[in-house]
Motif scaffolding. Structure first.
Motif, mmCIF file in Angstrom:
data_model
loop_
_atom_site.group_PDB
_atom_site.id
_atom_site.type_symbol
_atom_site.label_atom_id
_atom_site.label_comp_id
_atom_site.label_asym_id
_atom_site.label_seq_id
_atom_site.Cartn_x
_atom_site.Cartn_y
_atom_site.Cartn_z
ATOM 1 N N GLY A 14 0.784 -1.228 0.000
ATOM 2 C CA GLY A 14 0.000 0.000 0.000
ATOM 3 C C GLY A 14 0.813 1.275 0.000
ATOM 4 O O GLY A 14 0.235 2.373 -0.051
ATOM 5 N N TRP A 15 2.151 1.178 0.017
ATOM 6 C CA TRP A 15 2.988 2.384 0.019
ATOM 7 C C TRP A 15 4.267 2.114 -0.744
ATOM 8 O O TRP A 15 4.855 1.050 -0.578
ATOM 9 C CB TRP A 15 3.320 2.806 1.453
ATOM 10 C CG TRP A 15 3.827 4.209 1.557
ATOM 11 C CD1 TRP A 15 3.077 5.339 1.749
ATOM 12 C CD2 TRP A 15 5.181 4.641 1.434
ATOM 13 N NE1 TRP A 15 3.888 6.440 1.764
ATOM 14 C CE2 TRP A 15 5.194 6.048 1.569
ATOM 15 C CE3 TRP A 15 6.393 3.999 1.223
ATOM 16 C CZ2 TRP A 15 6.354 6.814 1.500
ATOM 17 C CZ3 TRP A 15 7.568 4.744 1.143
ATOM 18 C CH2 TRP A 15 7.537 6.127 1.284
ATOM 19 N N PRO A 16 4.693 3.075 -1.570
ATOM 20 C CA PRO A 16 4.055 4.366 -1.857
ATOM 21 C C PRO A 16 2.865 4.220 -2.789
ATOM 22 O O PRO A 16 2.733 3.202 -3.481
ATOM 23 C CB PRO A 16 5.179 5.157 -2.528
ATOM 24 C CG PRO A 16 6.030 4.114 -3.183
ATOM 25 C CD PRO A 16 5.983 2.911 -2.285
ATOM 26 N N ALA A 146 -8.162 -1.901 1.065
ATOM 27 C CA ALA A 146 -8.129 -2.609 -0.219
ATOM 28 C C ALA A 146 -6.726 -3.065 -0.607
ATOM 29 O O ALA A 146 -6.529 -4.196 -1.046
ATOM 30 C CB ALA A 146 -8.700 -1.706 -1.316
ATOM 31 N N SER A 147 -5.730 -2.168 -0.449
ATOM 32 C CA SER A 147 -4.371 -2.468 -0.922
ATOM 33 C C SER A 147 -3.369 -2.673 0.200
ATOM 34 O O SER A 147 -2.326 -3.280 -0.015
ATOM 35 C CB SER A 147 -3.874 -1.328 -1.828
ATOM 36 O OG SER A 147 -4.715 -1.165 -2.949
ATOM 37 N N GLY A 148 -3.670 -2.147 1.375
ATOM 38 C CA GLY A 148 -2.724 -2.251 2.478
ATOM 39 C C GLY A 148 -2.893 -3.473 3.338
ATOM 40 O O GLY A 148 -2.089 -3.727 4.240
ATOM 41 N N GLY A 149 -3.944 -4.240 3.110
ATOM 42 C CA GLY A 149 -4.129 -5.479 3.835
ATOM 43 C C GLY A 149 -4.550 -5.321 5.284
ATOM 44 O O GLY A 149 -4.426 -6.264 6.068
ATOM 45 N N LEU A 150 -5.085 -4.153 5.662
ATOM 46 C CA LEU A 150 -5.495 -3.944 7.046
ATOM 47 C C LEU A 150 -6.982 -4.227 7.236
ATOM 48 O O LEU A 150 -7.750 -4.299 6.273
ATOM 49 C CB LEU A 150 -5.172 -2.514 7.480
ATOM 50 C CG LEU A 150 -3.681 -2.151 7.477
ATOM 51 C CD1 LEU A 150 -3.470 -0.735 7.978
ATOM 52 C CD2 LEU A 150 -2.866 -3.142 8.302
ATOM 53 N N HIS A 151 -7.377 -4.386 8.508
ATOM 54 C CA HIS A 151 -8.758 -4.724 8.828
ATOM 55 C C HIS A 151 -9.432 -3.684 9.710
ATOM 56 O O HIS A 151 -10.645 -3.507 9.644
ATOM 57 C CB HIS A 151 -8.797 -6.084 9.535
ATOM 58 C CG HIS A 151 -10.151 -6.439 10.064
ATOM 59 N ND1 HIS A 151 -10.460 -6.430 11.412
ATOM 60 C CD2 HIS A 151 -11.299 -6.809 9.418
ATOM 61 C CE1 HIS A 151 -11.725 -6.762 11.578
ATOM 62 N NE2 HIS A 151 -12.262 -7.005 10.405
ATOM 63 N N ARG A 152 -8.652 -2.976 10.534
ATOM 64 C CA ARG A 152 -9.226 -2.030 11.494
ATOM 65 C C ARG A 152 -8.352 -0.781 11.571
ATOM 66 O O ARG A 152 -7.122 -0.872 11.612
ATOM 67 C CB ARG A 152 -9.308 -2.683 12.880
ATOM 68 C CG ARG A 152 -9.729 -1.755 14.021
ATOM 69 C CD ARG A 152 -9.648 -2.507 15.353
ATOM 70 N NE ARG A 152 -9.732 -1.598 16.490
ATOM 71 C CZ ARG A 152 -10.874 -1.223 17.075
ATOM 72 N NH1 ARG A 152 -12.033 -1.697 16.632
ATOM 73 N NH2 ARG A 152 -10.872 -0.398 18.108
#
Length: 219
Positions: A14-16, A146-152
């Motif tokens: 998710g970065w950059p 969506a792209s960073g794989g996080l949930h919360r």
């Protein structure tokens, strides 16, 4: 080459990235990675907006002028970029009509079974109205889910900070509780409200909800 790309993305998904643009009442909002050459704009706005920003930000050693002068930016940029490359944060600049208008950061990224982080932001005194911060929050939250794989994603804000509370609630965050004497801000230990949102709560996405509500338009 493909394997190298995969490994790089696995270290900091998710970065950059560049997010947006999204048109709101104040102008066209977009997010981009922080740059070393942001020093001049960053320092100029921070020094001008001391009264606007200092009362909400954690207490730090040294006078405001020293901590926000031109030469304070390079070490901050280097530290944030290092954390981003290790997958521990996603630091972005907020632009309005292609001009520097603030920062928004996804920080303290924890993966494994938690996949959680916090979001923090500040905007120039000239960009506090017109939907800029709300658009930035919506863009970055959609991106990290969506792209960073996080949930919360969590956010903490002082109960007196009505503008920031409105930003979070308009973006779709819900209040979870009160952290008593949570952070040293403006020289004292201040209570903070905790807001949060999980991926399941975003539905079609926070940006899509802003557009449907007539608060933003795709560009």
């Amino acid at each position: 080459m493909q394997a190298a790309t995969y490994d790089l993305e696995a270290r900091h998904p998710g970065w950059p990235a560049r997010l947006g643009p999204l048109k709101v009442a104040a102008g066209t909002v977009a997010l981009r990675p922080i740059r070393l050459r942001d020093a001049g704009d960053w320092s100029r706005i921070r020094l001008r907006d001391q009264a606007h920003l200092e009362k909400w930000e954690p207490t730090a050693p040294g006078p405001w002028q020293d901590r926000n002068g031109f030469w304070s930016w390079p070490p901050q940029w280097l530290a944030l970029r290092g954390l981003a490359r290790r997958g521990q944060c996603l630091p972005f600049v907020i632009t309005v009509d292609d001009e520097f208008a603030g920062q928004i950061t996804i920080g303290n990224v924890i993966r494994a079974s938690l996949r959680s982080a916090w979001v923090g932001y500040w905007v120039s005194s000239t960009a506090v109205a017109g939907g800029v911060a709300t658009a930035a929050v919506a863009l970055v939250v959609d991106h990290v889910f969506a792209s960073g794989g996080l949930h919360r994603i969590e956010a903490t804000v002082r109960p007196e900070n009505d503008p920031s509370i409105r930003v979070l609630t308009k973006a779709g965050f819900r209040q979870e509780g009160l952290f008593q004497r949570y952070l040293d801000v403006a020289g004292g230990w201040r209570d903070h409200l905790c807001f949060a949102i999980t991926a399941e709560e975003t539905g079609p996405g926070l940006v899509a909800k802003l557009v449907t509500a007539g608060r933003a338009e795709h560009v």
